[in-house]
Motif scaffolding. Structure first.
Motif, mmCIF file in Angstrom:
data_model
loop_
_atom_site.group_PDB
_atom_site.id
_atom_site.type_symbol
_atom_site.label_atom_id
_atom_site.label_comp_id
_atom_site.label_asym_id
_atom_site.label_seq_id
_atom_site.Cartn_x
_atom_site.Cartn_y
_atom_site.Cartn_z
ATOM 1 N N THR A 141 -10.916 5.043 -5.940
ATOM 2 C CA THR A 141 -11.878 4.224 -5.391
ATOM 3 C C THR A 141 -11.860 3.977 -3.870
ATOM 4 O O THR A 141 -10.438 4.317 -3.337
ATOM 5 C CB THR A 141 -11.817 2.755 -6.067
ATOM 6 O OG1 THR A 141 -10.496 2.454 -5.955
ATOM 7 C CG2 THR A 141 -11.997 2.894 -7.546
ATOM 8 N N GLY A 142 -12.766 3.783 -3.113
ATOM 9 C CA GLY A 142 -12.617 3.540 -1.734
ATOM 10 C C GLY A 142 -13.472 2.538 -1.330
ATOM 11 O O GLY A 142 -14.589 2.249 -1.720
ATOM 12 N N LEU A 143 -12.877 1.852 -0.321
ATOM 13 C CA LEU A 143 -13.640 0.871 0.518
ATOM 14 C C LEU A 143 -13.589 1.444 2.018
ATOM 15 O O LEU A 143 -12.754 1.574 2.668
ATOM 16 C CB LEU A 143 -12.973 -0.466 0.240
ATOM 17 C CG LEU A 143 -13.702 -1.748 1.100
ATOM 18 C CD1 LEU A 143 -15.032 -1.910 0.591
ATOM 19 C CD2 LEU A 143 -12.927 -2.832 1.067
ATOM 20 N N MET A 151 -5.628 6.030 -9.193
ATOM 21 C CA MET A 151 -4.749 5.828 -10.229
ATOM 22 C C MET A 151 -4.556 7.237 -10.750
ATOM 23 O O MET A 151 -5.533 8.090 -11.269
ATOM 24 C CB MET A 151 -5.484 4.993 -11.220
ATOM 25 C CG MET A 151 -4.864 4.665 -12.723
ATOM 26 S SD MET A 151 -3.010 4.014 -12.234
ATOM 27 C CE MET A 151 -3.698 2.334 -11.704
ATOM 28 N N ILE A 192 -0.089 5.997 -12.535
ATOM 29 C CA ILE A 192 0.528 5.859 -11.382
ATOM 30 C C ILE A 192 -0.378 5.450 -10.313
ATOM 31 O O ILE A 192 -1.387 6.215 -10.100
ATOM 32 C CB ILE A 192 1.415 7.229 -10.821
ATOM 33 C CG1 ILE A 192 2.163 8.061 -11.949
ATOM 34 C CG2 ILE A 192 2.221 6.883 -9.907
ATOM 35 C CD1 ILE A 192 3.085 7.064 -12.778
ATOM 36 N N PRO A 193 -0.303 4.333 -9.690
ATOM 37 C CA PRO A 193 -1.126 3.904 -8.653
ATOM 38 C C PRO A 193 -0.652 4.378 -7.276
ATOM 39 O O PRO A 193 0.415 4.655 -6.941
ATOM 40 C CB PRO A 193 -0.885 2.297 -8.506
ATOM 41 C CG PRO A 193 0.389 2.227 -8.991
ATOM 42 C CD PRO A 193 0.993 3.073 -10.051
ATOM 43 N N PHE A 235 -9.526 -5.404 -5.322
ATOM 44 C CA PHE A 235 -8.786 -4.236 -4.810
ATOM 45 C C PHE A 235 -7.305 -4.476 -4.624
ATOM 46 O O PHE A 235 -6.637 -3.828 -5.278
ATOM 47 C CB PHE A 235 -9.511 -3.563 -3.682
ATOM 48 C CG PHE A 235 -8.872 -2.506 -3.409
ATOM 49 C CD1 PHE A 235 -9.567 -1.238 -3.698
ATOM 50 C CD2 PHE A 235 -7.736 -2.207 -2.492
ATOM 51 C CE1 PHE A 235 -8.994 0.249 -3.380
ATOM 52 C CE2 PHE A 235 -7.339 -0.794 -2.134
ATOM 53 C CZ PHE A 235 -7.768 0.158 -2.537
ATOM 54 N N ALA A 288 -2.357 4.532 -2.961
ATOM 55 C CA ALA A 288 -3.110 3.936 -1.992
ATOM 56 C C ALA A 288 -2.918 4.395 -0.701
ATOM 57 O O ALA A 288 -1.455 4.695 -0.425
ATOM 58 C CB ALA A 288 -3.258 2.436 -2.074
ATOM 59 N N ILE A 336 -21.017 -0.876 5.125
ATOM 60 C CA ILE A 336 -19.700 -0.869 4.053
ATOM 61 C C ILE A 336 -20.068 0.272 3.082
ATOM 62 O O ILE A 336 -21.386 0.316 2.408
ATOM 63 C CB ILE A 336 -19.481 -2.294 3.325
ATOM 64 C CG1 ILE A 336 -19.247 -3.330 4.204
ATOM 65 C CG2 ILE A 336 -18.592 -2.243 2.099
ATOM 66 C CD1 ILE A 336 -18.016 -3.288 4.780
ATOM 67 N N LEU A 384 -9.986 2.346 3.190
ATOM 68 C CA LEU A 384 -8.763 2.123 2.224
ATOM 69 C C LEU A 384 -9.118 2.882 0.682
ATOM 70 O O LEU A 384 -10.156 2.558 0.273
ATOM 71 C CB LEU A 384 -8.587 0.817 2.189
ATOM 72 C CG LEU A 384 -7.196 0.329 1.355
ATOM 73 C CD1 LEU A 384 -5.865 0.827 2.144
ATOM 74 C CD2 LEU A 384 -7.084 -1.178 1.113
ATOM 75 N N LYS A 385 -8.176 3.856 0.585
ATOM 76 C CA LYS A 385 -8.411 4.561 -0.675
ATOM 77 C C LYS A 385 -7.546 4.216 -1.634
ATOM 78 O O LYS A 385 -6.308 4.225 -1.539
ATOM 79 C CB LYS A 385 -8.251 6.105 -0.235
ATOM 80 C CG LYS A 385 -9.422 6.620 0.659
ATOM 81 C CD LYS A 385 -10.733 6.807 0.089
ATOM 82 C CE LYS A 385 -11.497 7.190 0.952
ATOM 83 N NZ LYS A 385 -12.882 7.379 0.625
ATOM 84 N N GLY A 386 -7.591 3.694 -2.972
ATOM 85 C CA GLY A 386 -7.169 3.566 -3.971
ATOM 86 C C GLY A 386 -7.091 4.569 -5.151
ATOM 87 O O GLY A 386 -8.211 4.975 -5.435
ATOM 88 N N ILE A 408 -18.890 1.755 -0.706
ATOM 89 C CA ILE A 408 -17.609 1.734 -1.804
ATOM 90 C C ILE A 408 -18.039 2.921 -2.736
ATOM 91 O O ILE A 408 -19.254 3.279 -2.907
ATOM 92 C CB ILE A 408 -18.173 0.294 -2.717
ATOM 93 C CG1 ILE A 408 -17.826 -0.905 -1.872
ATOM 94 C CG2 ILE A 408 -17.163 0.344 -4.005
ATOM 95 C CD1 ILE A 408 -18.751 -1.926 -2.599
ATOM 96 N N ILE A 455 0.852 -1.234 0.201
ATOM 97 C CA ILE A 455 -0.165 -0.153 0.064
ATOM 98 C C ILE A 455 0.904 1.186 -0.011
ATOM 99 O O ILE A 455 0.548 2.261 -0.691
ATOM 100 C CB ILE A 455 -0.901 -0.013 1.321
ATOM 101 C CG1 ILE A 455 -2.325 -0.857 1.028
ATOM 102 C CG2 ILE A 455 -1.545 1.431 1.371
ATOM 103 C CD1 ILE A 455 -2.914 -1.265 2.093
ATOM 104 N N ARG A 487 -23.767 -12.292 -0.161
ATOM 105 C CA ARG A 487 -23.506 -11.007 -0.108
ATOM 106 C C ARG A 487 -21.852 -10.838 0.651
ATOM 107 O O ARG A 487 -21.285 -9.915 0.123
ATOM 108 C CB ARG A 487 -24.268 -10.446 0.892
ATOM 109 C CG ARG A 487 -24.393 -8.899 0.915
ATOM 110 C CD ARG A 487 -25.545 -8.515 1.416
ATOM 111 N NE ARG A 487 -25.146 -7.038 2.115
ATOM 112 C CZ ARG A 487 -26.375 -6.453 2.720
ATOM 113 N NH1 ARG A 487 -27.609 -6.757 2.843
ATOM 114 N NH2 ARG A 487 -26.141 -4.876 2.759
ATOM 115 N N SER A 527 4.082 3.033 -3.173
ATOM 116 C CA SER A 527 4.193 4.349 -4.122
ATOM 117 C C SER A 527 5.091 5.204 -3.317
ATOM 118 O O SER A 527 6.163 5.721 -3.875
ATOM 119 C CB SER A 527 2.923 4.773 -4.365
ATOM 120 O OG SER A 527 2.200 3.804 -5.205
ATOM 121 N N LEU A 572 -23.872 -0.056 1.821
ATOM 122 C CA LEU A 572 -24.525 -1.578 1.832
ATOM 123 C C LEU A 572 -24.278 -1.603 3.505
ATOM 124 O O LEU A 572 -23.132 -2.062 3.893
ATOM 125 C CB LEU A 572 -23.831 -2.355 1.055
ATOM 126 C CG LEU A 572 -23.597 -2.038 -0.347
ATOM 127 C CD1 LEU A 572 -22.629 -3.014 -1.099
ATOM 128 C CD2 LEU A 572 -25.103 -2.384 -1.092
#
Lengths: 293, 179
Positions: free
Chosen positions: A287-289, A72, A126-127, B13, A129, A271, A68-70, A273, A8, B2, A11, A268
């Motif tokens: 993107t984030g989770l 690009m 470039i990734p 991910f 996170a 959670i 967790l944020k990813g 997303i 993670i 789920r 980078s 959800l």
């Protein structure tokens, strides 16, 4: 898990350790390092200043989230080369590669012979996170990004970020959407070789439609990195400033100043997303989770 | 079901982050740098054809020296000529440069246009190398134990009488090495 943790932050580690471990910077005088490294600093700033929000709603009682944020980050073509600063008598019609530019270096002929500049790493995507934790209370959220000291060879890396967000819409009755303002401060330090400071201020809004929320924001930001390295003196260089060993300390500002953010989130239960696009000096897809309540 | 979807998303991910970081890691495996070299040649005498020779030692560059053993490839990419001083100033003669292997085998030979060395005083001339010439030099250099090249500058078509020429030859090699 430890491996994932390392990846993670890879980078940040890669970018910062590259200053210490390879010779490319030792061919750059204090003028050309700015042209060469500005797109890199911009990318670091665009990455670090991303992912600050996915909603303008702030809990009025108590809230908590871990995310967790990813990202690009895409580097545009015009940031792959720069116009070098060369002594009188040298022709600079041809641009040199930046850190993200082509791998092969470039050489310029003039009265004192050739001046060689380093190549880049030939990457445009470039990734990035990072994890973050946020706690909210009475319409104000405090966000924390932190990694403990990491050893990279003989050097140490530290990263710390703090964000404060406040709900504005709570003061405006019957407003059909949430509005918040946020300030974010991040600092990354790699021993005494690299030290970067990133600041961001934004105003953002969001609107929920059942389990889906749409959000958008405008952000002002700045990124400044202090780079310390040593020129490896080359008596054959046409540039007199590169002929002897010399310590260089340069302050490089990123081109990231403003960005527009638009995205959506899917909730959800506990959670969330989310995905958004950041349009600025470079484009960032985030993107984030998140686990939040 | 789920829960499975959530696990798949998290796994995806991480795979994404791992994959892209893998590409980025590859970019830091090697470094390509251009290395400039400068050699002085001194020609003097009374004859109608004069020449001088210099030996290019790749070892004469700290970047090369520090990374010996990690070098994947080194190639000749650029070659230029400059007149530092010429006496008499209006000296006329045809200049040619010959690049040889360390055992004397000629790799290629190039002529400098114009027959007045003073044309290139403080105004270096970059020789336009053909792909074939570059290929011949690089075939020789592809054996990494070949660390020397010989450069001969010859001035012909001179009039008799005392004369001298101080010249500089600039060469750039591109080196690819492991980090």
């Amino acid at each position: 898990m430890i491996k994932a943790y390392w990846i993670i932050f890879l980078s940040i580690i890669l970018f910062t350790t590259s200053f210490a471990q390879d010779d490319r910077f030792s061919q750059l005088n204090s003028d050309n390092v700015k042209g060469y490294a500005t797109p890199l600093v911009t990318t670091l700033g665009m990455g670090i200043n991303s992912g600050g929000f996915h909603s303008a709603s702030v809990a009025k009682t108590f809230g908590f989230s871990i995310s967790l944020k990813g990202m690009m980050i895409t580097v545009p073509n015009d940031q792959l080369t720069f116009k070098p600063s060369l002594p009188d008598g040298y022709n600079t019609d041809e641009n040199a590669p930046t850190f993200w530019g082509e791998k092969g270096g470039s050489s310029y002929l003039g009265p004192n012979g050739y001046i060689s500049l380093p190549g880049g790493i030939d990457e445009q995507s470039i990734p990035f996170a990072m994890p973050q934790v946020a706690v909210s209370f009475l319409g104000t959220e405090v966000m924390l990004r932190f990694i403990p000291t990491i050893k990279a060879g003989d050097e140490e890396i530290n990263f710390f970020g703090l964000g404060v967000k406040h709900s504005v819409s709570q003061y405006i009755p019957l407003l059909p959407l949430d509005i918040a303002v946020q300030g974010i401060y991040n600092k990354v330090k790699f021993s005494d070789i690299v030290e970067g400071t990133n600041l961001a201020f934004n105003v953002h809004a969001s609107k929920s439609f059942g389990i889906i929320a749409l959000y958008s924001g405008l952000q002002y930001e700045s990124s400044t990195f202090d780079l310390n390295y040593t020129i490896k003196g080359d008596p054959n260089s046409g540039d007199p400033t590169l002929r002897q060993d010399k310590d260089i300390s340069a302050e490089v500002d990123g081109d990231n100043n403003f960005r527009f953010i638009v995205g959506g989130a899917l909730k959800l239960a506990l959670i969330v997303i989310n995905a958004d696009i950041n349009l600025g000096s470079q484009t960032v897809f985030t993107t984030g989770l998140s686990f939040e309540f | 079901m789920r829960k499975n979807n959530k696990n798949i998303f998290i796994a995806g991910f991480f795979v994404l982050v791992f994959s892209f970081n893998g590409c980025l890691l590859d970019a830091f495996d090697t470094l390509t740098q251009e290395l400039p070299y400068t050699y002085n040649l001194s020609i003097s005498g009374d004859a109608t054809t004069l020449e001088s020779t210099a030996t290019v030692n790749l070892d004469n560059n700290d970047f090369y020296d520090d990374n010996q053993g990690k070098i994947n490839k080194i190639e000749l990419v650029k070659l230029a000529y400059k007149t530092k001083e010429v006496n008499p100033e209006n000296l006329q003669g045809n200049i040619s440069l010959t690049i040889k292997q360390s055992n004397g085998t000629v790799i290629f030979s190039k002529s400098i246009p114009g027959n007045q060395p003073s044309l290139y005083t403080n105004n270096p001339y970059e020789l336009s190398l053909t792909q074939q010439e570059i290929q011949l030099a690089n075939t020789y250099l592809s054996n990494l134990s070949n660390k020397q090249l010989i450069i001969t500058a010859m001035v012909s078509g001179l009039t008799e009488g005392p004369k001298s020429l101080e010249a500089e030859i600039f060469i750039v090699f591109e080196m690819d090495y492991d980090l």
